[in-house]
Structures are given as structure tokens and as C-alpha cells.
Write an enzyme that holds these catalytic residues in place. Structure first.
Site, PDB file in Angstrom:
ATOM      1  N   LYS A  61       0.806  -1.217   0.000  1.00 48.82           N
ATOM      2  CA  LYS A  61       0.000   0.000   0.000  1.00 48.82           C
ATOM      3  C   LYS A  61       0.843   1.273   0.000  1.00 48.82           C
ATOM      4  CE  LYS A  61      -4.244  -1.887   1.999  1.00 48.82           C
ATOM      5  NZ  LYS A  61      -3.954  -3.274   1.624  1.00 48.82           N
TER       6      LYS A  61
ATOM      7  N   GLU B 148      -1.959   6.315   8.411  1.00 49.44           N
ATOM      8  CA  GLU B 148      -2.655   7.136   7.424  1.00 49.44           C
ATOM      9  C   GLU B 148      -3.744   7.942   8.122  1.00 49.44           C
ATOM     10  OE1 GLU B 148      -3.679   5.870   3.137  1.00 49.44           O
ATOM     11  OE2 GLU B 148      -5.511   5.463   4.296  1.00 49.44           O
TER      12      GLU B 148
ATOM     13  N   HIS C 177     -14.678  -2.481   7.678  1.00 52.21           N
ATOM     14  CA  HIS C 177     -13.909  -2.162   6.469  1.00 52.21           C
ATOM     15  C   HIS C 177     -14.106  -3.181   5.358  1.00 52.21           C
ATOM     16  CE1 HIS C 177     -11.915   0.881   8.901  1.00 52.21           C
ATOM     17  NE2 HIS C 177     -11.575  -0.041   9.760  1.00 52.21           N
TER      18      HIS C 177
ATOM     19  N   ARG D  71      -6.876  -7.476  -9.300  1.00 55.27           N
ATOM     20  CA  ARG D  71      -7.504  -8.781  -9.539  1.00 55.27           C
ATOM     21  C   ARG D  71      -8.967  -8.576  -9.924  1.00 55.27           C
ATOM     22  NH1 ARG D  71     -10.738  -8.979  -5.094  1.00 55.27           N
ATOM     23  NH2 ARG D  71      -9.926  -8.165  -3.124  1.00 55.27           N
TER      24      ARG D  71
END
Length: 525
Positions: free
Chosen positions: A118, A203, A238, A295
Site C-alpha cells: 500500500k 494514514e 472495512h 484482480r
């Protein structure tokens, strides 16, 4: 090398999805099964041209790279489709396929390596000019952790660099050194166990955002297009639960701007195959890069519905060396589609996954309704696989009509034996803010969906009901006035008991009995 036979390194719904497209393309398929004797619970073994045993229990075989390559060679498969989950984003496995001259149907191993991390993906997004949320580089120790916390400020997220599926994420709402360091160490341990890597970064947390993603397709030759957006804001922990396309939050100007940015990110890495560029948006419609899922996505059917394109077919054609035969101007969005993930989970018990045996299964159908599943009467739901056992996909001319079709579909749905999220979705569909498109990733909490679900549970579900010997026991042996809804529930239970004891002649007309039961006894249930 031309792709003539594909091994599907996956199971269940997505294995069946790939098999269907392969059949239409004239490509032979190879399925996998954990052990001899498991075939009845792995429907793909009945639909594929051939299947092989992994000779390992549960998920172990689906993660055994050497075993899968060995089977592919034995079956003379020239390509492997990883589906989603398992090895679909594993760059080591993609590289292993490349070294064995087997085509991995997905991005190159190098692209997977870049986008799977990430932190690296955010660098690529920033390089393309895409807005990103403030954050840090990977944190090595507790001293660096507190330094980063002071720089970013609360609220923020601890995120694992190489995680997926909503795992490896921890929200920190306030600055408390002991609590922060404890969470830091816990996330490192959890991600190490789950993903084999404990790299963590921080983050900035965006409160109450929309989660919107864009489907892209590239041919690895510099050509990339997008197929519009998917709204994925209805989530728990999430993880997405309801997806729809298009999003009622975007206007044409913003759709074009975000779509162009997704394509630009794809071109920057010379993207090959299907991928999803994901964004978070604030209430002012400012968007920020989140990640790239390199994907095929669980929610791809909603895009197929509004675009009229078989994405799996496109993915296979690209893997076969074909150039992208679509231009952006050729892709038109028409209508509306929603997908509901049917998970074997108890929403009232913190979405606890459940295993067991499906005793009754009759999915909804009719105009604009598709059920993507591997389920049947007697299907085992195993504790070691993902809890998703199907996807209800509804398509119509506009969002209001799709919501009406979804309500009708859930009223028809018969799935007994394991708890599912069907009652949970019924509550969501009745909420005005959902119908009006006023929601964010905090919708379930803000709308108190769990509290409403608890209140809505049928009264008889809290009673002990015994069908054997024609005995029905009420609470404390006392009987109360029975509503039509209660009667419908009892009729369904009686029918299931009668069905088990029915003679062979009665079973011949079983489908008619089941249809009558659903339409008459389970109306408004």
C-alpha cells in the site's frame, strides 16, 4: 502459447463464474477439490471438464503453490485463473507460474509486487497526480511510531502495508501513548500471522467518507480503459457488503475526472488484466486514492450489468495476448445494478461467521435478478472458508426500481440451516437514507441497523418450537395469540419436516410444493 485449458485455483461461486465463461469461449477447465469424498460440497467439480484433489483439508491446499502448479502440469493446463482471495494477489505465485511457462491470468508478478504494497501504491498514485491522504512511510519501532503519530495527529489508522480484505486496519481516535503502542504491537503480530509481513504505516483517517472504486482493464501494451464506478460504502469492519453501479454521489464531471485518474494510474504501471482503483470521498466530493486491487473483484457483476461486457472474458483474452479491442468511447453505462453479499454470519452477534448445513435453499429469480452461488439443499458451510456463500445481483432501469426488485427478491429468498445477512439487508432496504442515497461507510452505525434488526426479529424465533410428534411449545408452556407471520414460520417448519418424510412419489412433485410454500406461506416473512 494459446490458452486452451485453464486451471481455476479457487472454489465455490467464483470457480463456477470462471467455468461458465470458459465454456462459452470453448476453453476447457480444471477444478480443485480438497479431498476425495468432498465432491458433493464443491459444485465446481461437477461443472468443470476435470478436477483433481489437493489432498489437504480446508484452505491449505488452495494456498499450496507447488501442489497447484503440479496439478496444472499434470492436467496440461496452459493458464491458471486465481479468482479472488487465496493466491490472486500473491506476486510470488504469479512469478512461480511465469517460471513454469503457465500463464497467470492477472497482472504481471512485478505489477502485483508494486501494487500489493500500500505504501508503494500510494507513491505511484502521487506520481500520477492523484490526491492522497497524509500518512507515513513504514514504521519500524515504537519510537518511530510516536514520532509519526505526533506528525499526523488523531484520528488516524494503523494499516498493514501488505494486507487485504479489510484486515490489518486499526482506528485510533485519540492520543494515548500506552494505548497507541499496544495497538501498534498487536497489529504487527496480527498482520505477521495473517500475511507473513508485519510492515505497518499510519494514514490520516477520513471520517464518514464514501468508498467508490473504478474498474479498469489494461492489455499490458499501454492501453487502459475504465468501466465506470462502483459504490461500496455499505460496509462492516472495512469489508464491503452492498455494492452498486453507478454511484448516485457522482455527477458526470466528477465521474470523468476520477475515471481519467484511474486510467492514468493504470497506464503508469503498464497495467495488464482487470484491476480496481479505489478512492475515498469526503462530503464535499474531494477524492483521495485508497489502493489498487489488482484482480477480479467480488463485485464485478454490477459493472457487467450496466456495461454489457463479460469482464472475465476480457481478462482471459488479454491473458491470451490479445490487444484491448475497446476504446473508452465504446463503453456506455446503462441502467442500475446492486449486489448483496450473502454471508453465513450472525449480524446480531458482531457478524460472527457460522458453519453448518443448509437445510433449505430456494433463491429468488425473475426479471433482473441473478443469484451467484454454489449452494443447494444439504450444502455444507465450512468454518475455514470465507463466510460469503453467494451474491444476489439485481439490475433495473434506475435505482428506485432496483431497490423494489431487491425487496421482492429478499421476500422470496429461502435459505435455512445457517444464519445469514438476509434479515439485515431487509432492514437496510427500508431505510429512507439508503433509498435517498444519503450514506457513508458509517451507515450501519449511524442508522442503528443492528438495533433495528434486533427489534424486528420474529417473536417465534425466541420460542422453543418442536415439530416432532406434533408438539409446539410456547414460552413457559403458555400460548399467545399467533400472528400470520408466526403461522407462516410454523408452516415452513412443518413443510420441511414433511418433505424429509415424503414418499418417493411425493418427491416427484417437490418443486411444485416448494413454489407454493414460498409464495403462500412465506409471503411478507
Amino acid at each position: 502459447m494459446e490458452i486452451k485449458k485453464i486451471l481455476i485455483a479457487n472454489r465455490g461461486e467464483i470457480a463456477l463464474r470462471v467455468i461458465r465463461t470458459c465454456k462459452e469461449m470453448g476453453i476447457k477447465t480444471v477444478a480443485l477439490c480438497p479431498r476425495q469424498g468432498d465432491e458433493d460440497n464443491f459444485l465446481e467439480t461437477k461443472f468443470a471438464d476435470e478436477f483433481y484433489y489437493l489432498e489437504q483439508d480446508g484452505i491449505l491446499g488452495y494456498l499450496d503453490q507447488r501442489k497447484i502448479i503440479e496439478i496444472a502440469k499434470r492436467a496440461e493446463a496452459t493458464a491458471i485463473h486465481p479468482g479472488y482471495g487465496f493466491l490472486s494477489e500473491n506476486w510470488d505465485f504469479a512469478r512461480f507460474c511465469e517460471r513454469n511457462n503457465i500463464k497467470f491470468i492477472g497482472p504481471s508478478s512485478e505489477t502485483l509486487r508494486q501494487l500489493g504494497n500500500k505504501v508503494e501504491a500510494k507513491k505511484i498514485a502521487k506520481q500520477s497526480g492523484c490526491p492522497i491522504l497524509s500518512g507515513t512511510q513504514p514504521i519500524k519501532n515504537e519510537a518511530e511510531c510516536m514520532q509519526a503519530v505526533n506528525a499526523v495527529g488523531a484520528p488516524f489508522l494503523f494499516k498493514a502495508s501488505n494486507s487485504g480484505g479489510g484486515l490489518g486496519i486499526q482506528l485510533i481516535s485519540e492520543i494515548n501513548k500506552n494505548g497507541i503502542l499496544s495497538a501498534f504491537q498487536r497489529i504487527k503480530r496480527e498482520t505477521k500471522n495473517a500475511f507473513g509481513d508485519d510492515e505497518i504505516f499510519i494514514e490520516k483517517f477520513l471520517e464518514n467518507p464514501r468508498h467508490i472504486e473504478f474498474q479498469i482493464l489494461g492489455d499490458g501494451k499501454g492501453n487502459v480503459v475504465h468501466f465506470g464506478e462502483r459504490e461500496c460504502s455499505i460496509q462492516r469492519r472495512h469489508q464491503k457488503l452492498i455494492e452498486e453501479a453507478p454511484s448516485c454521489f457522482l455527477d458526470e464531471r466528477l465521474r470523468q475526472k476520477m475515471g481519467d485518474m484511474a486510467v492514468k494510474i493504470g497506464k503508469l504501471v503498464n497495467y495488464e488484466s482487470l484491476g480496481t482503483v479505489e478512492f475515498l470521498l469526503d462530503e464535499n466530493k474531494n477524492f483521495y486514492f485508497l489502493e489498487v486491487n489488482p484482480r477480479l473483484q467480488v463485485e464485478h457483476p454490477v459493472t457487467e450489468q450496466i456495461c454489457g461486457v463479460d469482464l472475465v472474458e476480457q481478462q482471459i483474452r488479454i491473458a491470451n495476448g490479445e490487444s484491448l479491442n475497446l476504446k473508452q468511447r465504446d463503453i456506455k453505462l446503462s441502467g442500475w445494478a446492486m449486489e448483496f453479499r450473502i454471508c453465513a454470519e450472525d449480524a446480531l452477534n458482531n457478524f460472527q461467521p457460522n458453519s453448518g448445513t443448509i437445510t433449505q435453499y430456494l433463491p429468488p429469480n425473475g426479471r433482473g435478478v441473478e443469484m451467484h452461488s454454489f449452494c443447494r439443499d444439504g450444502q455444507c458451510v465450512f468454518p475455514y472458508f470465507d463466510s460469503m456463500i453467494g451474491k444476489l445481483v439485481v439490475y433495473g432501469k434506475d435505482r428506485p426500481s432496483v431497490i423494489r426488485q431487491a425487496k421482492r427478491s429478499f421476500d422470496e429468498f429461502v435459505l435455512n440451516g445457517v444464519p445469514t445477512l438476509i434479515p439485515f439487508y431487509k432492514i437496510i432496504l427500508e431505510r429512507k437514507n439508503f433509498s435517498d442515497g444519503n450514506f457513508s461507510t458509517s451507515f450501519i452505525k449511524q442508522e442503528k441497523i443492528i438495533e433495528l434488526l434486533r427489534e424486528a426479529q420474529p417473536r417465534l424465533q425466541r420460542k422453543e418450537i418442536k415439530i416432532n410428534n406434533n408438539v409446539v411449545s410456547g414460552n413457559n408452556g403458555k400460548f399467545e395469540k399467533i400472528s400470520k407471520q408466526d403461522i407462516a414460520w410454523i408452516v415452513a417448519k412443518l413443510y420441511h419436516k414433511i418433505k424429509k418424510q415424503a414418499s418417493k412419489e411425493t418427491k416427484t412433485n417437490g418443486s411444485k410444493w416448494l413454489a407454493v410454500t414460498r409464495s403462500e406461506a412465506l409471503q411478507k416473512f
